[in-house]
Design a protein around this motif. Structure first.
Motif, mmCIF file in Angstrom:
data_model
loop_
_atom_site.group_PDB
_atom_site.id
_atom_site.type_symbol
_atom_site.label_atom_id
_atom_site.label_comp_id
_atom_site.label_asym_id
_atom_site.label_seq_id
_atom_site.Cartn_x
_atom_site.Cartn_y
_atom_site.Cartn_z
ATOM 1 N N ASP A 137 7.330 14.185 2.095
ATOM 2 C CA ASP A 137 8.449 13.474 1.472
ATOM 3 C C ASP A 137 8.613 12.070 2.046
ATOM 4 O OD1 ASP A 137 9.384 14.119 3.977
ATOM 5 O OD2 ASP A 137 11.232 15.045 3.287
ATOM 6 N N ASP A 138 7.508 11.427 2.356
ATOM 7 C CA ASP A 138 7.565 10.098 2.966
ATOM 8 C C ASP A 138 7.559 8.985 1.917
ATOM 9 O OD1 ASP A 138 4.984 10.820 2.309
ATOM 10 O OD2 ASP A 138 4.067 9.998 4.109
ATOM 11 N N PRO B 122 0.786 -1.226 0.000
ATOM 12 C CA PRO B 122 0.000 0.000 0.000
ATOM 13 C C PRO B 122 0.828 1.292 0.000
ATOM 14 C CG PRO B 122 0.042 -0.905 2.199
ATOM 15 C CD PRO B 122 0.761 -1.882 1.318
ATOM 16 N N ASP B 123 2.106 1.191 0.342
ATOM 17 C CA ASP B 123 2.949 2.386 0.373
ATOM 18 C C ASP B 123 4.412 1.996 0.243
ATOM 19 O OD1 ASP B 123 3.912 1.661 3.008
ATOM 20 O OD2 ASP B 123 2.075 2.508 3.822
ATOM 21 N N TYR C 266 2.052 9.331 -3.749
ATOM 22 C CA TYR C 266 2.361 9.361 -2.320
ATOM 23 C C TYR C 266 2.175 7.978 -1.717
ATOM 24 C CZ TYR C 266 2.345 14.476 -2.467
ATOM 25 O OH TYR C 266 2.621 15.786 -2.753
ATOM 26 N N GLU C 267 1.090 7.322 -2.069
ATOM 27 C CA GLU C 267 0.787 5.959 -1.629
ATOM 28 C C GLU C 267 -0.412 5.475 -2.444
ATOM 29 O OE1 GLU C 267 -2.147 5.314 0.381
ATOM 30 O OE2 GLU C 267 -2.718 7.385 0.583
ATOM 31 N N LYS C 268 -0.857 4.265 -2.166
ATOM 32 C CA LYS C 268 -1.870 3.597 -2.979
ATOM 33 C C LYS C 268 -3.129 4.427 -3.238
ATOM 34 C CE LYS C 268 -4.431 -0.766 -3.144
ATOM 35 N NZ LYS C 268 -4.600 -2.071 -2.482
ATOM 36 N N TYR C 269 -3.586 5.165 -2.256
ATOM 37 C CA TYR C 269 -4.841 5.907 -2.410
ATOM 38 C C TYR C 269 -4.644 7.410 -2.564
ATOM 39 C CZ TYR C 269 -6.785 1.478 -0.884
ATOM 40 O OH TYR C 269 -7.107 0.141 -0.788
ATOM 41 N N ASN C 270 -3.412 7.840 -2.780
ATOM 42 C CA ASN C 270 -3.121 9.270 -2.855
ATOM 43 C C ASN C 270 -2.118 9.527 -3.980
ATOM 44 O OD1 ASN C 270 -2.686 11.969 -2.436
ATOM 45 N ND2 ASN C 270 -2.062 11.767 -0.303
#
Length: 157
Positions: free
Chosen positions: A129-130, A51-52, A105-109
């Protein structure tokens, strides 16, 4: 619906922050994907299972060190008063300005925009910045931004 309005985006403030506000015309060119569309793109282009960035599996292309050729510092330019991206990034990514890019940024963003918009406002995108990954539509090159102020330059394979 594939997108939500930038004005409804939960992180809109990174583009309207008083220290670096975007002009409305550029703001409109940043399209946050709906969660369903973001998840689909993430699954197809980044990872089918993770997911990320913190949880990539050994099967995910970003987790394979052989896909990354170089790591450079981006924080120095981000902290400067100049708006230019690090020159090494601009040399590595030689895309035309109208190339569609996805800042993941990640799976849903995931945000969709044009390379010209990202280049111009890259500092705003990196307020978070993750571990975000920048990929281009039908392009092999990729950038993976790290929390320590570095970015990996690589190829999606």
């Amino acid at each position: 619906m594939s997108y939500t309005s930038i004005h409804e985006y939960s992180r809109k403030w990174i583009f309207t922050h008083q220290s670096m506000p975007l002009p409305e015309a550029d703001l409109e060119l940043i399209k946050p994907m709906s969660q369903a569309r973001a998840a689909q793109l993430w699954k197809e282009q980044v990872s089918a299972t993770s997911p990320d960035a913190a949880r990539f599996s050994s099967q995910d292309w970003p987790a394979k060190e052989s896909n990354w050729s170089e790591t450079i510092n981006w924080m120095t330019e981000w902290d400067s008063d100049e708006n230019d991206m690090p020159p090494a990034l601009l040399q590595y990514i030689d895309w035309q300005d109208d190339v569609t890019v996805y800042f993941c940024y990640e799976k849903y963003n995931i945000l969709e925009t044009k390379w010209s918009v990202f280049k111009k406002h890259w500092k705003n995108f990196l307020f978070y910045d993750d571990g975000p990954i920048l990929i281009g539509k039908k392009r092999a090159q990729a950038l993976w931004f790290q929390e320590d102020g570095t970015v990996k330059l690589g190829q999606r394979r």
